[in-house]
Design an enzyme around this catalytic site. Structure first.
Site, PDB file in Angstrom:
ATOM      1  N   GLU A  94       8.627   1.247  -2.710  1.00 58.63           N
ATOM      2  CA  GLU A  94       7.810   0.023  -2.734  1.00 58.63           C
ATOM      3  C   GLU A  94       8.580  -1.148  -3.323  1.00 58.63           C
ATOM      4  O   GLU A  94       8.545  -2.272  -2.792  1.00 58.63           O
ATOM      5  CB  GLU A  94       6.551   0.233  -3.591  1.00 58.63           C
ATOM      6  CG  GLU A  94       5.490   1.075  -2.947  1.00 58.63           C
ATOM      7  CD  GLU A  94       4.197   1.046  -3.747  1.00 58.63           C
ATOM      8  OE1 GLU A  94       3.150   1.188  -3.131  1.00 58.63           O
ATOM      9  OE2 GLU A  94       4.237   0.898  -4.990  1.00 58.63           O
ATOM     10  N   HIS A 146       0.859  -1.191   0.000  1.00 58.41           N
ATOM     11  CA  HIS A 146       0.000   0.000   0.000  1.00 58.41           C
ATOM     12  C   HIS A 146       0.893   1.238   0.000  1.00 58.41           C
ATOM     13  O   HIS A 146       1.847   1.317   0.788  1.00 58.41           O
ATOM     14  CB  HIS A 146      -0.895  -0.016   1.251  1.00 58.41           C
ATOM     15  CG  HIS A 146      -1.821   1.144   1.301  1.00 58.41           C
ATOM     16  ND1 HIS A 146      -2.950   1.222   0.508  1.00 58.41           N
ATOM     17  CD2 HIS A 146      -1.791   2.291   2.025  1.00 58.41           C
ATOM     18  CE1 HIS A 146      -3.572   2.361   0.751  1.00 58.41           C
ATOM     19  NE2 HIS A 146      -2.894   3.030   1.665  1.00 58.41           N
TER      20      HIS A 146
END
Ligand code: GRF
Length: 199
Positions: free
Chosen positions: A176, A111
């Site tokens: 990420e 996320h």
């Protein structure tokens, strides 16, 4: 010890999938991706999978009358591929207990915010619009809520004064890619184990 087999679910671009495939190809992640499934046809992530010789298929959610029926089709395909863990890499559907129970404690998601802040869609924009000075990304186990499962790892990302949303999103994406691959390494090494609720 046999190599961990990941099944990756995607809905779009697949830059996180690419980071995973690249790490495997480079020998820095001792695992395999057995199957990539998209709920949307012709997305870039499917091309990336095929370019790496990973079986890639589309299971369109619109073909099914209910979320449960769609999830059952996903489960069948992933079980046929013999996957051990499920990786949600930009997968834009909420999973029902049909799926969650089939792979209990072995489903992870990434996320683009520091949960529990800014869950849901457009998280980077939410954080940018709020004016936070630090945001980041989170890898967490998936439960029945939206971005509510137990946190596995986080990486902070600064918001620079001159950032526009695109610059911030690009910086979060780079973080990420590193964080996700590191968590998969930890799973492959047995340092992250299936999550048992209440355990
Ligand atoms: C990522 O920002 C991830 O955090 C979110 O969806 C995005 C997917 O990007 N869940 P990509 O398809 O991996 O490029």
């Amino acid at each position: 010890m046999s190599t961990v087999r990941f099944g990756v679910l995607v809905s779009g671009t697949g830059s996180n999938l690419q980071a995973i495939l690249d790490a495997i190809a480079a020998g820095s992640l001792a695992a395999s991706v057995s199957c990539v499934i998209s709920n949307r046809p012709e997305v870039k992530a499917l091309e990336r999978a095929r370019a790496a010789n990973v079986p890639a298929l589309t299971i369109p959610h619109r073909d099914f009358p209910t979320r449960e029926a769609f999830d059952a089709a996903l489960v069948r395909a992933l079980e046929e591929a013999g996957v051990d863990w499920i990786v949600l890499a930009g997968f834009m559907r909420v999973l029902t207990p049909v799926f969650l129970n089939a792979f209990a404690g072995r489903i992870i998601n990434i996320h683009p915010a520091l949960l529990p802040a800014f869950p849901g869609v457009n998280a980077a924009k939410q954080a940018f619009d709020y004016g936070v000075k630090i945001t980041g990304c989170t890898v967490h186990f998936v439960d029945g809520g939206v971005d509510t499962g137990k946190i596995i790892a986080q990486q902070a990302v600064p918001v620079e004064p001159k950032d526009d949303l695109a610059a911030l999103e690009a910086r979060i994406h780079r973080a990420e890619h590193q964080l996700f691959v590191q968590v998969l390494r930890d799973i492959a090494a047995g340092h992250v184990v299936p999550f048992v609720s209440g355990g």
